[in-house]
Design a protein around this motif. Sequence first.
Motif, mmCIF file in Angstrom:
data_model
loop_
_atom_site.group_PDB
_atom_site.id
_atom_site.type_symbol
_atom_site.label_atom_id
_atom_site.label_comp_id
_atom_site.label_asym_id
_atom_site.label_seq_id
_atom_site.Cartn_x
_atom_site.Cartn_y
_atom_site.Cartn_z
ATOM 1 N N LEU A 73 0.723 -1.253 0.115
ATOM 2 C CA LEU A 73 -0.013 -0.142 -0.128
ATOM 3 C C LEU A 73 0.897 1.408 -0.032
ATOM 4 C CD1 LEU A 73 -2.819 -0.936 2.447
ATOM 5 C CD2 LEU A 73 -3.064 -0.721 0.145
ATOM 6 N N ALA A 74 1.991 1.209 0.645
ATOM 7 C CA ALA A 74 2.860 2.628 0.772
ATOM 8 C C ALA A 74 3.543 2.552 -0.338
ATOM 9 C CB ALA A 74 3.881 2.320 2.291
ATOM 10 N N GLU A 75 4.426 1.566 -1.118
ATOM 11 C CA GLU A 75 5.286 1.725 -1.954
ATOM 12 C C GLU A 75 4.895 1.054 -3.258
ATOM 13 O OE1 GLU A 75 7.306 4.104 -1.671
ATOM 14 O OE2 GLU A 75 7.342 4.305 0.601
ATOM 15 N N GLY A 76 3.898 0.059 -3.279
ATOM 16 C CA GLY A 76 3.575 -0.625 -4.365
ATOM 17 C C GLY A 76 4.643 -1.541 -4.775
ATOM 18 N N ILE A 77 4.601 -2.390 -5.940
ATOM 19 C CA ILE A 77 5.255 -3.254 -6.476
ATOM 20 C C ILE A 77 6.493 -2.604 -7.414
ATOM 21 C CG2 ILE A 77 5.871 -5.456 -8.014
ATOM 22 C CD1 ILE A 77 2.663 -6.262 -6.884
ATOM 23 N N GLY A 78 7.702 -2.822 -7.309
ATOM 24 C CA GLY A 78 8.759 -2.199 -7.981
ATOM 25 C C GLY A 78 9.226 -0.993 -7.418
ATOM 26 N N GLY A 79 9.051 -0.094 -7.926
ATOM 27 C CA GLY A 79 9.503 1.405 -7.219
ATOM 28 C C GLY A 79 9.672 2.565 -8.268
ATOM 29 N N ARG A 80 10.387 3.501 -8.011
ATOM 30 C CA ARG A 80 10.736 4.554 -8.877
ATOM 31 C C ARG A 80 12.040 4.971 -8.538
ATOM 32 N NH1 ARG A 80 8.095 5.906 -4.331
ATOM 33 N NH2 ARG A 80 8.419 8.020 -3.629
ATOM 34 N N GLY A 81 12.701 5.634 -9.709
ATOM 35 C CA GLY A 81 14.023 6.139 -9.608
ATOM 36 C C GLY A 81 14.323 7.355 -10.495
ATOM 37 N N SER A 103 19.194 6.979 -8.339
ATOM 38 C CA SER A 103 18.766 6.869 -7.036
ATOM 39 C C SER A 103 17.292 6.358 -7.145
ATOM 40 C CB SER A 103 18.757 8.350 -6.375
ATOM 41 O OG SER A 103 17.964 8.330 -5.302
ATOM 42 N N SER A 104 16.871 5.226 -6.365
ATOM 43 C CA SER A 104 15.674 4.707 -6.561
ATOM 44 C C SER A 104 15.273 4.602 -4.946
ATOM 45 C CB SER A 104 15.581 3.638 -7.400
ATOM 46 O OG SER A 104 16.420 2.594 -6.457
ATOM 47 N N VAL A 105 14.091 4.339 -4.853
ATOM 48 C CA VAL A 105 13.085 3.919 -3.667
ATOM 49 C C VAL A 105 12.362 2.770 -4.176
ATOM 50 C CG1 VAL A 105 11.476 5.392 -3.984
ATOM 51 C CG2 VAL A 105 11.836 4.613 -1.823
ATOM 52 N N THR A 106 12.417 1.676 -3.511
ATOM 53 C CA THR A 106 11.616 0.220 -3.874
ATOM 54 C C THR A 106 10.622 0.090 -2.954
ATOM 55 O OG1 THR A 106 13.450 -1.085 -2.825
ATOM 56 C CG2 THR A 106 13.445 -0.561 -5.092
ATOM 57 N N GLY A 107 9.421 -0.612 -3.438
ATOM 58 C CA GLY A 107 8.456 -1.281 -2.865
ATOM 59 C C GLY A 107 8.775 -2.677 -2.575
ATOM 60 N N MET A 108 7.726 -3.535 -2.959
ATOM 61 C CA MET A 108 7.997 -5.024 -2.919
ATOM 62 C C MET A 108 8.616 -5.297 -4.374
ATOM 63 S SD MET A 108 7.706 -7.677 -1.576
ATOM 64 C CE MET A 108 6.901 -7.255 0.068
ATOM 65 N N LEU A 109 9.771 -5.933 -4.261
ATOM 66 C CA LEU A 109 10.366 -6.618 -5.528
ATOM 67 C C LEU A 109 10.192 -8.127 -5.520
ATOM 68 C CD1 LEU A 109 13.993 -4.961 -5.483
ATOM 69 C CD2 LEU A 109 11.938 -4.089 -6.495
ATOM 70 N N THR A 110 9.369 -8.444 -6.686
ATOM 71 C CA THR A 110 9.367 -9.770 -7.271
ATOM 72 C C THR A 110 10.423 -10.718 -7.389
ATOM 73 O OG1 THR A 110 9.013 -9.221 -9.559
ATOM 74 C CG2 THR A 110 7.081 -9.357 -7.856
ATOM 75 N N ARG A 111 11.546 -9.797 -7.876
ATOM 76 C CA ARG A 111 12.910 -10.391 -8.070
ATOM 77 C C ARG A 111 14.013 -9.061 -7.935
ATOM 78 N NH1 ARG A 111 13.709 -12.142 -14.199
ATOM 79 N NH2 ARG A 111 15.681 -12.384 -13.382
ATOM 80 N N ARG A 112 15.189 -9.617 -7.514
ATOM 81 C CA ARG A 112 16.450 -8.748 -7.492
ATOM 82 C C ARG A 112 17.426 -8.913 -8.408
ATOM 83 N NH1 ARG A 112 18.081 -8.229 -1.310
ATOM 84 N NH2 ARG A 112 18.580 -10.334 -1.636
ATOM 85 N N ASP A 113 17.704 -9.932 -9.300
ATOM 86 C CA ASP A 113 18.529 -10.060 -10.203
ATOM 87 C C ASP A 113 18.131 -9.198 -11.563
ATOM 88 O OD1 ASP A 113 16.562 -12.078 -10.563
ATOM 89 O OD2 ASP A 113 18.091 -13.104 -11.891
ATOM 90 N N LEU A 274 9.825 -1.279 -11.816
ATOM 91 C CA LEU A 274 10.593 -0.114 -11.245
ATOM 92 C C LEU A 274 10.807 0.742 -12.277
ATOM 93 C CD1 LEU A 274 12.571 0.802 -9.357
ATOM 94 C CD2 LEU A 274 14.395 -0.893 -10.220
ATOM 95 N N ARG A 275 10.321 1.937 -12.265
ATOM 96 C CA ARG A 275 10.144 3.090 -13.419
ATOM 97 C C ARG A 275 11.427 4.044 -13.059
ATOM 98 N NH1 ARG A 275 5.765 2.137 -10.646
ATOM 99 N NH2 ARG A 275 5.928 3.800 -9.315
ATOM 100 N N TRP A 276 12.130 4.238 -14.131
ATOM 101 C CA TRP A 276 13.030 5.350 -14.185
ATOM 102 C C TRP A 276 12.788 6.336 -15.011
ATOM 103 C CZ3 TRP A 276 17.208 4.433 -11.186
ATOM 104 C CH2 TRP A 276 17.348 3.088 -10.586
ATOM 105 N N ASN A 277 13.145 7.610 -14.563
ATOM 106 C CA ASN A 277 13.186 8.867 -15.098
ATOM 107 C C ASN A 277 14.447 9.598 -15.142
ATOM 108 O OD1 ASN A 277 10.004 8.975 -15.536
ATOM 109 N ND2 ASN A 277 10.006 9.233 -13.383
ATOM 110 N N ARG A 278 14.665 10.189 -16.571
ATOM 111 C CA ARG A 278 15.722 10.806 -16.859
ATOM 112 C C ARG A 278 15.743 12.114 -15.919
ATOM 113 N NH1 ARG A 278 15.180 11.901 -21.321
ATOM 114 N NH2 ARG A 278 14.730 13.916 -21.248
#
Length: 289
Positions: A73-81, A103-113, A274-278
């Motif tokens: 609920l707080a961070e969702g799946i994946g994250g943003r950076g 720089s990123s902040v993550t919620g729940m990661l379904t995988r890390r590799d 995990l969403r990235w923005n330039r």
Amino acid sequence: SNAPPAPPSFEEQMPHLSNRYFVVAMVIICVGLLVGPISLCVFCGGSRRPHLLWVTPLLAILASAAILGFILLAEGIGGRGIYYRITQLNPDGKFAVETEVESSVTGMLTRRDFQLSEPTWLLDSSAAMDENQVGLHGNYAQAGTHYSGDWLASRREQTLFGRTVAPTRAALRADPAVDGKPPVLHSDFNGLMVDLYYMDRDGHYWKIDRITDGQPTRLQPATAEEFKAAWAENVRTAPNTLDEYLGKIKPRPGTFFALGSGDASVLEPQLTGLRWNRFRHIITGAVIE
């Protein structure tokens, strides 16, 4: 007094976790009360004491589900950076040095590799700067372009520094000024560059709003003040970890710098959600004259 405000720096735009630690603390306290005095006195008192064998595991499962639900609920799946990238072209050697701080902040990661397009030297600079980060004593693994371990973790703020060298034929070529007309610039760089500044070998300053590959574009005269102010803005907005590097690649005669406008992934880990923005992409290097 009517000047627009200066754009924020990278550090000012870095994402942060939701500050809701009290929710997790309350869940842990409630679980402690349920497993301890409430279970013994209410659920499993007297002849029902053997019920502890299944009540305690059940409460632990419910607590884990509650914490997992909070993270989702707080961070969702994946994250943003966000990322700040520097592409340094070397036309003589036909290679480019890609340097990036992400720089990123993550919620729940379904995988890390994750995979990267080129073998890349990575540093978890967030763990190196903060000894409270789990990554400082974590496990970091790399096999070619495959990365696994504690580079990324669920519900965590992290900053990665990456650098790689990739072969490329991308280059900028300048035709000399003829009959008093400014030089014409040719780009072989795959993508759009904007706000380009160029100092030729004679020390003259030039600029152009935008240039794309395969389209010769005539430059416009620029002043030394414009040139220096544009580079100073790149330095001001850069992550602190890039200050020394930016000093080493400071523009000199025969070089250019510009802002990249593409969003193609180079060094950002690609994970589900995990969403990235330039934030800023600087392209610099020598110009073939």
